[in-house]
Design a protein around this motif. Structure first.
Motif, mmCIF file in Angstrom:
data_model
loop_
_atom_site.group_PDB
_atom_site.id
_atom_site.type_symbol
_atom_site.label_atom_id
_atom_site.label_comp_id
_atom_site.label_asym_id
_atom_site.label_seq_id
_atom_site.Cartn_x
_atom_site.Cartn_y
_atom_site.Cartn_z
ATOM 1 N N TYR A 1 -2.175 -15.627 -1.919
ATOM 2 C CA TYR A 1 -2.405 -15.659 -0.472
ATOM 3 C C TYR A 1 -3.045 -16.985 -0.068
ATOM 4 N N ILE B 1 -2.068 -10.590 9.631
ATOM 5 C CA ILE B 1 -1.481 -9.278 9.364
ATOM 6 C C ILE B 1 -1.258 -9.037 7.876
ATOM 7 N N VAL C 1 7.837 -10.122 12.235
ATOM 8 C CA VAL C 1 6.450 -10.545 12.469
ATOM 9 C C VAL C 1 6.043 -11.644 11.487
ATOM 10 N N ARG D 1 16.508 -5.832 10.520
ATOM 11 C CA ARG D 1 15.046 -5.888 10.454
ATOM 12 C C ARG D 1 14.493 -4.810 9.516
ATOM 13 N N GLY D 2 13.576 -5.237 8.674
ATOM 14 C CA GLY D 2 12.932 -4.310 7.753
ATOM 15 C C GLY D 2 13.613 -4.231 6.412
ATOM 16 N N ARG E 1 15.235 -5.855 2.904
ATOM 17 C CA ARG E 1 14.698 -6.847 1.987
ATOM 18 C C ARG E 1 15.806 -7.838 1.670
ATOM 19 N N ILE F 1 7.528 -1.758 -2.025
ATOM 20 C CA ILE F 1 7.080 -2.518 -0.855
ATOM 21 C C ILE F 1 5.789 -3.271 -1.208
ATOM 22 N N TRP G 1 0.309 -7.517 0.175
ATOM 23 C CA TRP G 1 0.900 -7.318 1.493
ATOM 24 C C TRP G 1 1.548 -8.597 1.998
ATOM 25 N N PRO H 1 3.702 -9.837 5.841
ATOM 26 C CA PRO H 1 4.172 -9.359 7.140
ATOM 27 C C PRO H 1 5.582 -8.765 7.116
ATOM 28 N N TYR I 1 6.662 -6.725 5.143
ATOM 29 C CA TYR I 1 6.554 -5.293 4.872
ATOM 30 C C TYR I 1 6.292 -4.524 6.169
ATOM 31 N N ASP I 2 5.596 -5.170 7.098
ATOM 32 C CA ASP I 2 5.416 -4.535 8.407
ATOM 33 C C ASP I 2 6.757 -4.393 9.110
ATOM 34 N N ASP I 3 7.627 -5.388 8.906
ATOM 35 C CA ASP I 3 8.983 -5.270 9.468
ATOM 36 C C ASP I 3 9.651 -4.004 8.959
ATOM 37 N N LEU I 4 9.416 -3.691 7.697
ATOM 38 C CA LEU I 4 10.022 -2.486 7.113
ATOM 39 C C LEU I 4 9.428 -1.228 7.737
ATOM 40 N N ILE J 1 8.118 -0.944 10.566
ATOM 41 C CA ILE J 1 8.601 -0.858 11.951
ATOM 42 C C ILE J 1 10.096 -0.515 11.969
ATOM 43 N N GLY J 2 10.860 -1.202 11.102
ATOM 44 C CA GLY J 2 12.331 -1.091 11.130
ATOM 45 C C GLY J 2 12.852 0.248 10.646
ATOM 46 N N LYS K 1 0.075 4.698 3.529
ATOM 47 C CA LYS K 1 -0.883 4.955 4.603
ATOM 48 C C LYS K 1 -0.362 4.433 5.949
ATOM 49 N N LYS K 2 0.331 3.307 5.903
ATOM 50 C CA LYS K 2 0.914 2.788 7.148
ATOM 51 C C LYS K 2 2.029 3.721 7.637
ATOM 52 N N ASP L 1 0.199 6.485 9.273
ATOM 53 C CA ASP L 1 -0.339 6.001 10.558
ATOM 54 C C ASP L 1 0.744 5.931 11.631
#
Lengths: 468, 390
Positions: free
Chosen positions: A144, A206, A229, A298-299, A301, B318, B324, B326, B328-331, B333-334, B355-356, B359
């Motif tokens: 990171y 994020i 995002v 989107r989403g 891989r 994932i 983490w 971002p 993965y957030d697309d996933l 959401i998508g 957990k996401k 949520d």
């Protein structure tokens, strides 16, 4: 104008040691040997240091590029004397200047980003700070931190050279070093910081669960437009800027902007033109993937994901920078016999074909040599790393070593410099008489674009680059 | 600017044309490529709606989803060995440890130490390799029992993957009665999702009880992986599944994706089920291809009940190391647009992701967090999930 008051690189005259293509071939072999040896030592997952984790090695690769630009373009080799630059053996210069660059690199990454910013500003620049968070392993803490650092590098690798290429070092062009270099360095670093916060900070924000709403704009403002995002959306156009700034400087000779007589109009128009051309390239390279592989989802891989597609825009752009630099560094920017626009067009065509060839060769064969995996979209592989690693070696060879061993250094006389400037001023002109040709050319350009749009799906269906 | 008094020449025209060509092309690139009009050139895939039959229900039993027990230890090993691109056979993890340390091993050196003990003397083999390997006690494994009920009511059993640690997997097999099912020939085949250590290196544990079992593997295995089948004492049929769809039973098919994966592995095989009156169910080992691509592939290729992606079970790869990104957030959401009705996730999905999902209102089936499973957000060891119209 005298050789003493123009930058060293401009005052140099590199003479081939042998006729024909031999110097280019010798230097290609020499630099490829250095590339492979250093790749094995520093990057290769089978090699000695294995920095290709991937982000740690990627980070060093990106920052070396910028430090090289600082040393040669911004600081004009200060604090080294011009006499030493002219007389020292190229190998000595190469070693000394590379060691200096490495020292600056380590000071920057370990001292500035990890030490200063990471401990006193943003935890994500420092692996040790990140490991204090629950669930973050040492490996990903380092990844990171390297990611954040290299995202900054991507921006700096566009803005640092752009201030020389487009802004002509203004308004500090007449200062002596190091005042000139420091002024440009501070301004470009400041601008890089601004752009970083506006393009990459939300990406880092994020990475944490839950999203860091209080410190970063989440979801980021580009989400709907870019269909992701991920900050890879910005990496795409910024990498295109990095490539375009060097296309402008090398195979395009800053034309047609060099024909603008008013200095500030010329500088500002070129600075923003680099961004405009980059955005055009950015959108086209994204579209090219949609034409070849279908719409992004989107989403998903890998190669269907919008974030990977944006990243691949930047990766693809870098493939085109490689032949452009080879043409400029080792082929004396061939051809030069036509008018500047025609020379530009021929070089661009060579660059496009060369870039496509390198792209194909990379995805077909690179995994056999680089210790990587075959396939387009391995989540931990970035073709930018070997490409920029090679570019770094070429820049060291040409900037620090005067193209040794294929070339030898002499310096231009004042008369030669003056003649060169006069010839360029005479050649790089604009005339309203070019307008009819431009109109026809523009129509042909649009037609060429749609021809490529038609051909891409056909070619994609016919060619499979990934070996079974 | 130059003077305008000299006559118009062919040179002027060509200069202008060269410049205009670039301007026209770059202008079109910038103005058209990301515009709504550009969409019409993108080929729209016609749905093939291939009929692979229908089954009455599917039940998945979690034999083990804990592939390793401590992320920090695993990632520390990976970091020290040189990162995520290093060949898994060189890590010096069990059972291929040769005593030379992280990143210095090889399949040949490792297997030479234990080959003579496979597949029946696994306790000895594990004790031997423990002394030669890095962090052997961190090894667990992924395996699931997949029970498919056909339209006649007959239940067909398959084993998805064989885990990693011989010791852990043998205990898990005994705990869930898999050892007896294998020995009795109740399990019709072993389906290996991919070559990763935590799904595949426990192969001898399955072969200990059923050396003749039919195996389905992706045809993308590396030579070392293929050799391991023979070296583990397998005597049965090995079906190398090519990229694409491979029907197994009415309503059950595997699908192989050519994807490059971390630790130098290539290709993954996942399972589709068409469950009567419910729709599509996906069962995955790691789903390195991505669950949305897997769902989208089904949408484009297959015909299934109610044209509905009903549910899923398995690893979704994932945030397997609680990392983490971002994307993965697309996933998260998508995936919403697929309106899943039942989600059983674990293993490499990542607890943060689970957990996401919760949520974000996904219908996550909670587990019991037994047998070293860390959290009830996962469908854990010993838990099961069923997809069948009540």
């Amino acid at each position: 104008m005298t050789a003493a008051n123009v930058p060293f690189l401009e005052a140099r005259k590199l003479e081939k040691r042998w006729k024909g293509p031999i110097p280019a071939l010798v230097n290609l072999l020499f630099t490829l040997a250095i590339f492979y040896a250093t790749w094995w030592i520093f990057q290769d997952p089978r090699g000695y240091m294995r920095l290709y984790t991937p982000y740690v090695g990627y980070n060093y690769t990106r920052w070396i590029l910028i430090v090289l630009i600082w040393v040669a373009y911004i600081f004009d080799f200060w604090p080294f004397k011009r006499g030493w630059m002219e007389k020292a053996h190229p190998v000595t210069k190469g070693i000394v200047l590379t060691l200096l660059s490495t020292g600056v690199l380590l000071l920057l990454i370990k001292g500035f980003f990890e030490g200063l910013l990471g401990n006193f500003a943003m935890a994500y620049f420092n692996p040790a700070q990140l490991t204090k968070l629950p669930g973050v392993t040492a490996f990903f803490a380092e990844e990171y931190a390297a990611t954040a650092c290299l995202m900054f590098a991507a921006i700096a690798s566009w803005l640092s050279p752009a201030w020389i290429v487009a802004m002509e070092a203004a308004p500090w062009q007449d200062l002596k070093q190091p005042a000139r270099g420091l002024s440009i360095w501070i301004v470009t670093f400041f601008l890089s910081t601004l752009v970083y916060f506006m393009t990459m900070h939300s990406h880092m924000g994020i990475l944490y669960y839950p999203w860091q709403y209080f410190t970063a704009i989440t979801p980021p403002y580009w989400e709907q437009f870019a269909d992701t995002v991920s900050g890879n959306f910005h990496i795409a156009w910024i990498m295109c800027c990095t490539v375009v700034v060097w296309l402008v400087e090398t195979i395009w000779e800053r034309y047609p902007f060099s024909a603008i007589k008013n200095p500030w109009t010329r500088r500002l128009s070129l600075f923003f033109a680099i961004i405009a051309i980059s955005l055009a390239l950015n959108f086209f390279l994204y579209y090219a993937q949609e034409l070849a592989w279908g719409e992004a989802i989107r989403g998903s891989r890998r190669d269907a994901a919008p974030d990977w597609r944006w990243l691949h825009v930047g990766e693809t752009a870098i493939f085109f920078l490689v032949p452009a630099l080879f043409l400029y560094i080792y082929c004396d920017n061939w051809p030069k016999k036509f008018s500047t626009p025609v020379n530009m067009l021929v070089r661009t065509a060579i660059t496009v074909l060369g870039g496509l060839a390198i792209y194909a060769l990379y995805y077909r064969y690179a995994h056999l040599f680089l210790g990587t995996q075959k396939g387009f979209s391995h989540p931990q592989q970035f073709p930018m790393i070997p490409m920029i690693w090679l570019i770094n070696i070429w820049l060291i060879n040409t900037w620090f070593m005067d193209n040794w061993p294929g070339w030898k250094l002499t310096m231009k006389t004042d008369a030669e410099l003056a003649a060169e400037h006069a010839a360029r001023a005479a050649e790089q002109t604009w005339s309203p008489r070019m307008v009819p040709g431009m109109a026809v050319g523009a129509v042909a350009g649009v037609a060429l674009y749609f021809l490529v749009v038609w051909a891409l799906p056909v070619v994609s269906n016919a060619v499979n680059l990934i070996p079974k | 600017m130059s003077d305008n008094k000299t006559p118009f020449t062919r040179r002027d025209f060509i200069k202008g044309a060269a410049l205009g060509l670039g301007l026209g092309a770059i202008g079109a690139m910038g103005l058209y490529s990301y515009s709504p009009m550009s969409r019409k050139h993108i080929s729209q895939v016609q749905r093939k709606l291939a009929d692979f039959g229908v089954c009455r229900g599917v039940k998945c039993k979690v034999i083990s989803e804990t592939s390793w027990f401590d992320n920090g230890t695993l990632m520390g090993d990976i970091k020290a060995a040189g990162g995520l691109l290093v060949d898994q056979y060189t890590y010096n993890w069990p059972p291929f440890g040769d005593g030379t340390g992280l990143g210095k091993g090889s399949y040949d050196k490792g297997i030479a130490k234990i080959k003579h003990l496979l597949p029946h003397r696994l306790e000895e083999a594990w004790e031997l390799t423990k002394g030669l390997s890095v962090h052997p006690d961190n090894a667990g494994g992924f395996a699931a029992l997949v029970e498919v009920e056909d339209m006649d009511g007959k239940v067909h059993k398959y084993l998805l993957d064989s885990g990693w640690s011989y010791k852990w997997m043998d205990e898990a097999f005994k705990r869930e009665g898999i050892d007896k099912m294998l020995a009795n020939g109740e399990i019709e085949a072993l389906i290996i999702s991919h070559e990763h250590f935590d799904h595949y290196w426990g192969l001898p544990v399955t072969l200990k009880y059923a050396p003749n079992i039919k195996m389905y593997i992706p045809d993308t295995f590396y030579p070392s992986g293929l050799q391991y089948i023979a070296d583990s004492g397998h005597k049965g049929e090995v079906i190398k599944v090519k990229k694409g769809l491979r029907p197994i039973l009415p309503g059950m098919a595997t699908y192989v994706f050519d994807v490059p994966i971390i630790c130098k592995v290539f290709g993954e095989q996942s399972l589709y089920f068409n469950v009567a009156d419910l729709g599509l169910v996906s069962v995955t080992g790691c789903c390195h291809q991505g669950i949305i691509l897997f769902a989208d592939t089904a949408y484009k290729e297959l015909k299934y009940e109610n044209d509905k992606f009903h549910g899923l079970y398995g690893g979704l790869h994932i945030s397997p190391f609680d990392d983490w990104d971002p994307k993965y957030d697309d996933l998260v959401i998508g995936l919403k647009k697929w309106e899943l009705e039942k989600v059983g996730c674990n293993h490499c999905t990542g607890l943060v992701t689970a957990k996401k999902f919760i949520d974000n209102g996904y219908p996550v089936v909670r587990g019991t967090a037994r047998f070293r499973t860390k959290d009830t957000a996962y469908l854990g060891n010993g838990d099961s999930i069923q997809f069948k119209k009540a």
